[in-house]
Write an enzyme that holds these catalytic residues in place. Structure first.
Site, PDB file in Angstrom:
ATOM      1  N   LYS A 163      -7.459   6.711  12.798  1.00 37.03           N
ATOM      2  CA  LYS A 163      -7.417   5.907  11.607  1.00 37.03           C
ATOM      3  C   LYS A 163      -7.166   7.394  10.338  1.00 37.03           C
ATOM      4  CE  LYS A 163      -9.605   2.918   8.119  1.00 37.03           C
ATOM      5  NZ  LYS A 163      -8.259   1.950   8.112  1.00 37.03           N
ATOM      6  N   HIS A 213       0.899  -1.183  -0.097  1.00 34.39           N
ATOM      7  CA  HIS A 213       0.042   0.008  -0.041  1.00 34.39           C
ATOM      8  C   HIS A 213       1.015   1.391   0.024  1.00 34.39           C
ATOM      9  CE1 HIS A 213      -3.041  -2.830   0.818  1.00 34.39           C
ATOM     10  NE2 HIS A 213      -2.947  -2.745   1.937  1.00 34.39           N
TER      11      HIS A 213
HETATM   12  C1  BG6 Z   1      -4.773  -4.579   4.637  1.00 32.18           C
HETATM   13  C2  BG6 Z   1      -4.000  -5.156   5.835  1.00 32.18           C
HETATM   14  O1  BG6 Z   1      -3.952  -4.834   3.543  1.00 32.18           O
HETATM   15  O2  BG6 Z   1      -5.063  -3.158   4.616  1.00 32.18           O
HETATM   16  C3  BG6 Z   1      -4.486  -4.692   6.982  1.00 32.18           C
HETATM   17  O3  BG6 Z   1      -3.598  -6.633   5.918  1.00 32.18           O
HETATM   18  C4  BG6 Z   1      -4.946  -3.433   7.173  1.00 32.18           C
HETATM   19  O4  BG6 Z   1      -3.655  -5.156   8.150  1.00 32.18           O
HETATM   20  C5  BG6 Z   1      -5.782  -3.079   5.826  1.00 32.18           C
HETATM   21  O5  BG6 Z   1      -5.496  -3.190   8.526  1.00 32.18           O
HETATM   22  C6  BG6 Z   1      -6.019  -1.493   5.869  1.00 32.18           C
HETATM   23  O6  BG6 Z   1      -6.855  -1.360   4.884  1.00 32.18           O
HETATM   24  P1  BG6 Z   1      -7.791   0.200   5.021  1.00 32.18           P
HETATM   25  O7  BG6 Z   1      -8.403  -0.026   3.556  1.00 32.18           O
HETATM   26  O8  BG6 Z   1      -8.735  -0.203   6.063  1.00 32.18           O
HETATM   27  O9  BG6 Z   1      -6.953   1.194   5.158  1.00 32.18           O
END
Ligand code: BG6
Ligand code: NDP
Length: 491
Positions: free
Chosen positions: A348, A243
């Site tokens: 978040k 990511h």
């Molecule tokens: C996932 C990870 O790819 O992305 C997780 O495995 C993480 O650990 C998640 O919580 C986060 O995704 P988002 O879309 O909630 O930011």
């Protein structure tokens, strides 16, 4: 631009391995439901979920009625559409490690070779090869078949290459969809629109004008029920390899000649290859590992990482990473890119902050002495927005500059339901558009940059520094960025 349209797709069979798992229940099945509500799923299409749990289609549908329903907001739920949607869903118990158990699937798919066929692997990466071999041996791979795989692909470059070798033994590269759901987020695609759909950013998008870039993916959640997986993985593999690097690459890539999948991916990979390697002591000096301990949020206390039942109490897995990266290219030479991600952080928040250089010579007195230069903040979560900090003259009879924000909140502009990132990606798999998926060489290049960092942590026995849940991570992360005279954007 690869914007989702409500175009009707070709009828398909969507075979969901891991259909009872967390990702399927929280994201994949709700995404398919929403696309059905938009009229996008053709009649005669089917979603065939599989897992080992012994139940029939009726039992699975009734499980969805409770488990998936709770992940769909009441305002977005329509009982009639839901009922129609459930009619498209089937279930087969199947142990992917047992070749015999593919048989019922063979019968179910027989006679539908002309349909688009998607094998979606929402299971642990250790099962990927078993499944691709299993469907191959059962003769299920047709010309119109595609396979979609969840990240992380492998644990390092070598294991990713091994998985890819095995995949390409049974699927062509144009049938393989390596998912990074961040690429399905609206704001990530808006970053492409912002950069390549507007003329005025391009001249600013370079080291002469940009001082530093900060990319943060902070989560307030802990590892929840995924402790066993997470402890084997850690934040570097779980978030940075995919990511965070994908966000960096989209931000830093050169303009592609078109929006075609390979034109975009050719430019992305150049950035990955231009990342200056971080190895040995360099990696130690330019990275921070952290692990959360018990702390509290407004809602009350939360346990530490090691307090989870499924985590060994001497685990040294990192739940936080910060890295100072650099890209060796004409455009970016000398601009530090600070990457940061963690579980159980203060809130978040996912955002990209671009700090521009200060004016070369200030003629104005300012309230804050220009300690904060122009800034572009692209926020993905919790809200999707773009904000630009500029200086204006504060109203009054003296000439005093004050920073203000130009705000673009996508929620206000578009006023519609925010799509789940997977909605777009799932439709793209069915439609056959690979623009938002990672090519094999991209995955390899990302691991090639990550592996030496992990190797250095091992070589120098660099254990994670502890941070209190509900904070922005260990103090060492502030120390890392302050070496450049900067601080993290935490407004
Ligand atoms: C996932 C990870 O790819 O992305 C997780 O495995 C993480 O650990 C998640 O919580 C986060 O995704 P988002 O879309 O909630 O930011
Ligand atoms: P879960 O552990 O919740 O689900 C795993 C699924 O696989 C279950 O349906 C399980 O069902 C099934 N399964 C396990 N072993 C077998 C087997 N031998 N044969 C058939 N089915 C089996 O995992 P997640 O849903 O969390 O994750 C799935 C994938 O998605 C992983 O690769 C993960 O890295 C990735 N991912 C997950 C995210 C998330 O938020 N959860 C986000 C991004 C990626 P049963 O035990 O009944 O067989």
């Amino acid at each position: 631009m690869n914007l989702i349209s409500n175009e009707t797709l070709q009828p398909f069979d969507f075979i969901l391995f891991g259909g009872t798992g967390d990702l399927s229940i929280r994201k994949l099945i709700p995404s398919l439901y929403f696309r059905h509500c938009e009229g996008q799923l053709p009649e005669d299409s089917r979603i065939i979920a599989t897992a080992r749990s012994d139940m029939d289609t009726a039992g699975f549908r009734s499980m969805l009625n409770t488990d998936v329903r709770e992940h769909i907001d009441d305002n977005d739920f329509n009982a009639d559409s839901w009922k129609e949607f459930l009619d498209l869903v089937y279930y087969h118990p199947l142990d992917v490690t047992d070749p015999e158990s593919y048989r019922p699937l063979v019968d179910t798919l027989a006679g539908r070779e002309e349909y688009v066929r998607v094998f979606y692997l929402s299971v642990a990466p250790s099962l990927f090869t078993q499944i691709t071999n299993g469907v191959h041996a059962a003769g299920l791979i047709t010309e119109k078949s595609r396979v979609a795989l969840e990240k992380p692909l492998g644990r390092d470059r070598a294991s990713a290459e091994e998985i890819n070798d095995r995949l390409s033994a049974v699927f062509n590269e144009d049938q393989i969809y390596r998912i990074d759901h961040y690429l399905g987020k609206e704001t990530v695609q808006n970053l492409l629109a912002l950069r390549f759909g507007n003329a005025f950013f391009e001249p600013l998008w370079r080291s002469e004008r940009i001082n530093d870039v900060q990319i943060t993916i902070a989560e307030d959640l802990g590892v929840e029920g995924r402790g066993a997986f997470y402890d084997q993985t850690g934040a570097l593999r779980d978030m940075v390899q995919n990511h965070l690097l994908q966000l960096l690459v989209i931000l830093a890539m050169e303009p592609p000649v078109s929006i075609d999948p390979d034109a975009v991916r050719d430019e992305k990979i150049k950035v990955l290859r231009a990342l200056k390697p971080l190895a040995g002591i360099d990696a130690i000096e330019n990275s921070v590992r952290g692990q959360y301990k018990a702390g509290a949020y407004g809602t009350g206390p939360v346990p530490g990482y090691l307090d989870n039942d499924d985590i060994p109490n001497d685990s040294s897995t990192e739940t936080f990473v910060a890295i100072r990266a650099e890209i060796g290219s004409w455009r970016w030479e000398g601009v530090p890119f600070f990457l940061r991600t963690g579980k159980r952080m203060e809130s978040k928040t996912t955002e990209i902050v671009i700090n521009f250089k200060k004016v070369p010579h200030s003629i104005f007195p300012t309230a804050d002495g220009f300690s904060t230069p122009n800034q572009l903040i692209i926020r993905l979560q919790p809200e999707e927005s773009i904000r630009m900090r500029i200086y204006v003259k504060a109203w009054g009879d003296d000439i005093q500059l004050q920073p203000v924000y130009l705000n673009l909140d996508f929620n206000d502009v578009f006023q519609k339901r925010k799509m789940i990132a997977y909605e777009r990606l799932l439709m793209d798999v069915i439609r056959g558009n690979q623009t938002l998926f990672m090519r094999r060489d991209e995955v390899a290049a990302a691991w090639a940059w990550i592996d030496p960092i992990r190797a250095a942590w091992e070589q120098y026995q660099y254990l994670p520094k502890s941070y209190t849940a509900g904070t922005w991570g260990p103090g060492a992360s502030n120390a890392l960025i302050s070496k450049d005279g900067l601080r993290w954007n935490e407004d």
